[in-house]
Design a protein around this motif. Structure first.
Motif, PDB file in Angstrom:
ATOM      1  N   ALA A 107     -28.924  -8.350 -11.911  1.00  0.00           N
ATOM      2  CA  ALA A 107     -29.594  -8.421 -10.607  1.00  0.00           C
ATOM      3  C   ALA A 107     -30.970  -9.018 -10.847  1.00  0.00           C
ATOM      4  N   ASP A 108     -31.211 -10.201 -10.260  1.00  0.00           N
ATOM      5  CA  ASP A 108     -32.491 -10.890 -10.375  1.00  0.00           C
ATOM      6  C   ASP A 108     -33.229 -10.759  -9.057  1.00  0.00           C
ATOM      7  N   VAL A 109     -34.479 -10.357  -9.105  1.00  0.00           N
ATOM      8  CA  VAL A 109     -35.294 -10.201  -7.905  1.00  0.00           C
ATOM      9  C   VAL A 109     -36.418 -11.233  -7.943  1.00  0.00           C
ATOM     10  N   VAL A 110     -36.457 -12.088  -6.920  1.00  0.00           N
ATOM     11  CA  VAL A 110     -37.541 -13.060  -6.793  1.00  0.00           C
ATOM     12  C   VAL A 110     -38.271 -12.802  -5.484  1.00  0.00           C
ATOM     13  N   THR A 111     -39.541 -13.195  -5.437  1.00  0.00           N
ATOM     14  CA  THR A 111     -40.358 -12.951  -4.250  1.00  0.00           C
ATOM     15  C   THR A 111     -41.148 -14.201  -3.881  1.00  0.00           C
ATOM     16  N   GLY A 112     -41.791 -14.123  -2.730  1.00  0.00           N
ATOM     17  CA  GLY A 112     -42.715 -15.170  -2.297  1.00  0.00           C
ATOM     18  C   GLY A 112     -42.038 -16.504  -2.077  1.00  0.00           C
ATOM     19  N   GLY A 113     -42.749 -17.565  -2.462  1.00  0.00           N
ATOM     20  CA  GLY A 113     -42.269 -18.924  -2.264  1.00  0.00           C
ATOM     21  C   GLY A 113     -41.025 -19.254  -3.073  1.00  0.00           C
ATOM     22  N   ASP A 114     -40.742 -18.467  -4.098  1.00  0.00           N
ATOM     23  CA  ASP A 114     -39.555 -18.722  -4.922  1.00  0.00           C
ATOM     24  C   ASP A 114     -38.257 -18.342  -4.212  1.00  0.00           C
ATOM     25  N   VAL A 115     -38.339 -17.515  -3.176  1.00  0.00           N
ATOM     26  CA  VAL A 115     -37.144 -17.088  -2.456  1.00  0.00           C
ATOM     27  C   VAL A 115     -36.371 -18.290  -1.919  1.00  0.00           C
ATOM     28  N   ALA A 116     -37.052 -19.191  -1.230  1.00  0.00           N
ATOM     29  CA  ALA A 116     -36.380 -20.353  -0.636  1.00  0.00           C
ATOM     30  C   ALA A 116     -35.758 -21.245  -1.712  1.00  0.00           C
ATOM     31  N   THR A 117     -36.433 -21.409  -2.829  1.00  0.00           N
ATOM     32  CA  THR A 117     -35.922 -22.246  -3.915  1.00  0.00           C
ATOM     33  C   THR A 117     -34.648 -21.656  -4.500  1.00  0.00           C
ATOM     34  N   VAL A 118     -34.657 -20.361  -4.774  1.00  0.00           N
ATOM     35  CA  VAL A 118     -33.497 -19.709  -5.366  1.00  0.00           C
ATOM     36  C   VAL A 118     -32.340 -19.671  -4.368  1.00  0.00           C
ATOM     37  N   ARG A 119     -32.645 -19.408  -3.097  1.00  0.00           N
ATOM     38  CA  ARG A 119     -31.600 -19.406  -2.059  1.00  0.00           C
ATOM     39  C   ARG A 119     -30.918 -20.770  -1.980  1.00  0.00           C
ATOM     40  N   GLN A 120     -31.719 -21.841  -1.996  1.00  0.00           N
ATOM     41  CA  GLN A 120     -31.150 -23.187  -1.914  1.00  0.00           C
ATOM     42  C   GLN A 120     -30.317 -23.511  -3.155  1.00  0.00           C
ATOM     43  N   ALA A 121     -30.767 -23.071  -4.316  1.00  0.00           N
ATOM     44  CA  ALA A 121     -30.005 -23.295  -5.545  1.00  0.00           C
ATOM     45  C   ALA A 121     -28.649 -22.590  -5.482  1.00  0.00           C
ATOM     46  N   PHE A 122     -28.622 -21.401  -4.908  1.00  0.00           N
ATOM     47  CA  PHE A 122     -27.363 -20.663  -4.732  1.00  0.00           C
ATOM     48  C   PHE A 122     -26.422 -21.458  -3.839  1.00  0.00           C
TER      49      PHE A 122
END
Length: 187
Positions: A107-122
């Motif tokens: 389980a990886d938890v990201v916050t802030g501006g990284d949320v959109a980047t990780v969501r798009q990568a998924f």
């Protein structure tokens, strides 16, 4: 479990990252995606160790015995090293994988501006390799070839990416029907 074994398990995950899988391996990715509006989730035990899942909630959802093997703060994601995450690695000796390694879930938890980047990568990884995103209670999962090995839960300024690290096809297929419960247990 030693850091070396953890590194080997994570390396195994990376080798299959974004693949469509083979007859012996489930397709996995370490990315992120979109989120559905939240349900109230499961009444499983709330984690007290700073992880978004607890070993108890995973055990309840999967009927396998899990333990939190390692938690690391500010860990660079292997797929985007500039993004730092809180990483929680769970293992289950009840479902041994290739080489006799315990099944691993991360389980990886990201916050802030990284949320959109990780969501798009998924999203890119899921759809780019023949998968389809579908809502799963308070989150979203990626289904490839009728198998689910990863999902996201987003809210409160953070995104949690939950995925099987080293599941073979048989294990991933067996856990697919309960992956919605795993997503529901994210707190």
């Amino acid at each position: 479990m030693s850091r070396i074994l953890i590194t080997v398990i994570a390396g195994t995950f990376l080798a299959g990252c974004g693949s469509t899988g083979t007859s012996g391996d489930a397709a996995t990715s370490g990315g992120s995606g979109t989120s559905a509006a939240g349900s109230t989730g499961d009444s499983a035990a709330k984690p007290t160790d700073g992880c978004p899942l607890s070993a108890e909630s995973l055990t309840k959802a999967t009927s396998l015995t899990w333990k939190l093997e390692e938690k690391e703060e500010n860990h660079p994601l292997e797929t985007a090293e500039s993004i730092k995450a809180t990483v929680c690695l769970f293992t289950s000796p009840d479902a041994l994988q290739q080489g006799g390694d315990p099944l691993a879930m991360r389980a990886d938890v990201v916050t802030g501006g990284d949320v959109a980047t990780v969501r798009q990568a998924f999203t890119d990884s899921c759809t780019g390799f023949g998968g389809k995103e579908r809502e799963s209670g308070k989150g979203v999962v990626c289904e490839r070839n009728k198998v689910v090995v990863e999902g996201l839960v987003e809210g409160g300024g953070r995104l949690v990416n939950v995925y099987l690290v080293n599941a073979d096809t048989a294990t991933a297929t067996k856990l697919t029907p309960v992956f919605d419960k795993i997503i529901a247990s994210v707190s």
